[in-house]
Write a protein that holds these residues in place. Structure first.
Motif, mmCIF file in Angstrom:
data_model
loop_
_atom_site.group_PDB
_atom_site.id
_atom_site.type_symbol
_atom_site.label_atom_id
_atom_site.label_comp_id
_atom_site.label_asym_id
_atom_site.label_seq_id
_atom_site.Cartn_x
_atom_site.Cartn_y
_atom_site.Cartn_z
ATOM 1 N N ALA A 57 0.835 -1.191 0.000
ATOM 2 C CA ALA A 57 0.000 0.000 0.000
ATOM 3 C C ALA A 57 0.874 1.247 0.000
ATOM 4 O O ALA A 57 0.811 2.082 0.883
ATOM 5 N N LEU A 114 -1.112 5.110 -3.880
ATOM 6 C CA LEU A 114 -2.571 5.072 -3.976
ATOM 7 C C LEU A 114 -3.073 6.204 -4.869
ATOM 8 O O LEU A 114 -2.550 7.305 -4.852
ATOM 9 N N SER A 168 -9.603 6.301 -3.096
ATOM 10 C CA SER A 168 -10.199 5.263 -2.270
ATOM 11 C C SER A 168 -11.139 4.376 -3.067
ATOM 12 O O SER A 168 -11.465 3.278 -2.653
ATOM 13 N N LEU A 214 -8.526 1.032 -6.557
ATOM 14 C CA LEU A 214 -7.398 0.391 -5.911
ATOM 15 C C LEU A 214 -6.604 -0.396 -6.936
ATOM 16 O O LEU A 214 -7.019 -1.460 -7.356
ATOM 17 N N THR A 254 -7.811 2.021 2.317
ATOM 18 C CA THR A 254 -7.360 1.110 1.267
ATOM 19 C C THR A 254 -6.813 -0.179 1.867
ATOM 20 O O THR A 254 -7.126 -1.282 1.402
#
Length: 215
Positions: free
Chosen positions: A16, A19, A22, A25, A57
């Motif tokens: 992660a 990013l 939201s 992904l 996430t």
């Protein structure tokens, strides 16, 4: 795309670290393919407590049932919803790793299908029943960026290697053995050359780990 590449792999790591939004992904399609083909994947929730977006996430990725979640105490605590303040960086911040490992088990983050590895000066490997303590590393590991990334990659490889053993190890035992190997290698490197700096230590550790066999 990740979904096209994943069927060619034997394991998968989701980090992660980058990013977009939201609702979009990148990598989720790959983990979904992994889930369909029962390819084990390791989730590395890098900086999970840095922002609401990262945390949201990471929690969505947890729902995809990784075989292992590996993070420092601050990152795992964020996933367990026990952080009282915002994480300041992606590296460990001295959070209590053992308490975090207990919490991961208590809230079900560590369960029958998922092992949680909490890294720090002492590493903890936890599932729904047991917490294993792995000592013997070296403080120099915290001075080198990328040791956590290396551990995530090795964990994914070790899961596959273990499955090829005549008697496969459990995921918990596989993670425990791997963490022990990394800690021992780090200690050996610094015992052999106590004056090494971070760059020299990094190179020597990679060379040492190259010769470790899990089969």
């Amino acid at each position: 795309s990740t979904a096209q590449i994943t069927p060619l792999t034997s394991d998968l790591i989701l980090k992660a670290a980058s990013l977009l939004s939201s609702s979009s992904l990148r990598g989720t399609d790959g983990s979904t393919s992994s889930e369909r083909r029962t390819i084990p994947f390791v989730l590395d929730p890098v900086g999970a407590g840095l922002s609401a977006l990262r945390l949201e996430t990471c929690r969505k990725l947890v729902q995809l049932q990784p075989a292992i979640i590996k993070g420092n105490a601050a990152e795992i605590a964020a996933l367990c919803n026990t952080r009282t303040e915002q994480q300041r960086g992606i590296d460990g911040d001295g959070s209590d790793a053992y308490t975090t490992a207990q919490r991961a088990r208590d809230v079900g983050l560590a369960n029958e299908n998922c092992v949680v590895v909490v890294t720090g000066e002492v590493d903890y490997v936890v599932d729904h029943e047991n917490i294993s303590c792995v000592r013997g590393g070296h403080a120099m590991m915290s001075s080198v960026s990328g040791t956590g990334c290396m551990l995530a990659a090795l964990l994914a490889a070790a899961i596959v290697a273990s499955s090829n053993l005549p008697t496969p190890l459990s995921t918990h035992k596989t993670a425990e053995v791997l963490c022990t190997a990394v800690s021992a290698c780090a200690q050996e490197v610094m015992n052999d050359e106590p004056t090494l700096g971070p760059e020299g230590f990094r190179a020597k550790l990679i060379d040492k780990m190259y010769h470790v066999s899990f089969i």
